[in-house]
Enzyme design. Sequence first.
Site, mmCIF file in Angstrom:
data_model
loop_
_atom_site.group_PDB
_atom_site.id
_atom_site.type_symbol
_atom_site.label_atom_id
_atom_site.label_comp_id
_atom_site.label_asym_id
_atom_site.label_seq_id
_atom_site.Cartn_x
_atom_site.Cartn_y
_atom_site.Cartn_z
ATOM 1 N N HIS A 1 44.111 -35.892 -19.090
ATOM 2 C CA HIS A 1 44.287 -35.670 -20.522
ATOM 3 C C HIS A 1 45.766 -35.533 -20.875
ATOM 4 C CE1 HIS A 1 40.075 -35.276 -20.744
ATOM 5 N NE2 HIS A 1 39.937 -33.995 -21.012
ATOM 6 N N CYS B 1 38.313 -28.054 -20.315
ATOM 7 C CA CYS B 1 39.445 -28.722 -19.666
ATOM 8 C C CYS B 1 40.667 -28.794 -20.571
ATOM 9 C CB CYS B 1 39.034 -30.121 -19.223
ATOM 10 S SG CYS B 1 38.241 -31.112 -20.518
#
Length: 380
Positions: free
Chosen positions: A288, A175
């Site tokens: 994130h 990711c």
Amino acid sequence: MAAQLNLSSTRCPVMGTAPRRSSVSPSRAQSRRSLSVRAAKTENGPTIAIAGVTGAVGQEFLRVITERKFPYSNIKMLASARSAGRQYEFEGETYTVEELTEDSFKGVDIALFSAGGSISKKYAAVASAAGATVVDNSSAFRMTEGVPLVIPEVNPEAMAGYRAGGGGIIANPNCSTIIALVAVAPLHRLAGVKRMVVSTYQAASGAGQAAMEELELQTREVLDGKPVTQNIFPFQYAFNVFSHNSPMTDNGYNEEEVKMVKETHKILGTSDIRVTATCIRVPVMRAHAESINLEFERDISEEEALRALAAAPGIQVADDRAANRFPTPLSVSHLDDVFVGRVRRDYSRDDARGLNLWVCGDQVKKGAALNAIQIAELLL
């Protein structure tokens, strides 16, 4: 009773952009996606299997299939024996979760895996042998020779020749790598990246649904003055920051940091780019953030960089210096695109070959489920 999949999410507003900066209107946050196929359930669509359907990414697969109207004729929902028999209402039909076994993939055209590396290692080759084209979200095959590691906005050519129902395995990158390279790749094409220094601030979702639930529980416990429950991490997570929980290697880097280095080289097709990473877990639920410093082979201005970013698929520029408004994990949660801001020259250098970026992206979505569905779209 069948569980009703909640396809509606509370979305936080996206920040504005300053007129003087190259930007894309936040109202177009979903408008510029890479190749998108619109059809939803259809007799001529592929049969899809989702391994790990009960997890956070498995559930996000279903949301993204609905949002993008991905064509399918049938969906097989697969999970562990303890989840077998569970029912989900999805797009007006009731589906029963089946136990994942070696016989699960007969007649399957596309198999989406997000059940962990050990499950992928056990069943992905079985699915491929049965004729299913596997898109694997784990780390099991990312660095395997001959297995494409794909971000559709960056290197779709890596999966040339793969088709639904033709077998084979395609790996979904880590990711953090996805979120970083969606932003970095347009600049690499423009001026050639020589060195990348990245620090990540990673959400609970990267550690799974249980970590998200524990973060919420711990937050309540701390505010109520109670001892915190620690089942997922060896540290208190709420109101705390700590080094990424992946295992440490002998050179002092954790495995998450090593993944970013190796995957960047494979995806960009060169090992000449020097990459170093520091990966940190922060008490954020599902998106994130990354601070990225880039050194280029030639001069590059802020204006050139902003134009390249604004023109690239899958990116939104949010760079309002006057209002001090830039991407945040909260503002990008549940959104498809990677958001980029704080684009500025690196003044530690005497030349114009350094830039700093601030990048945010939804880890569950673009960092996992959406990227996999975009890969699946390229198989059609």
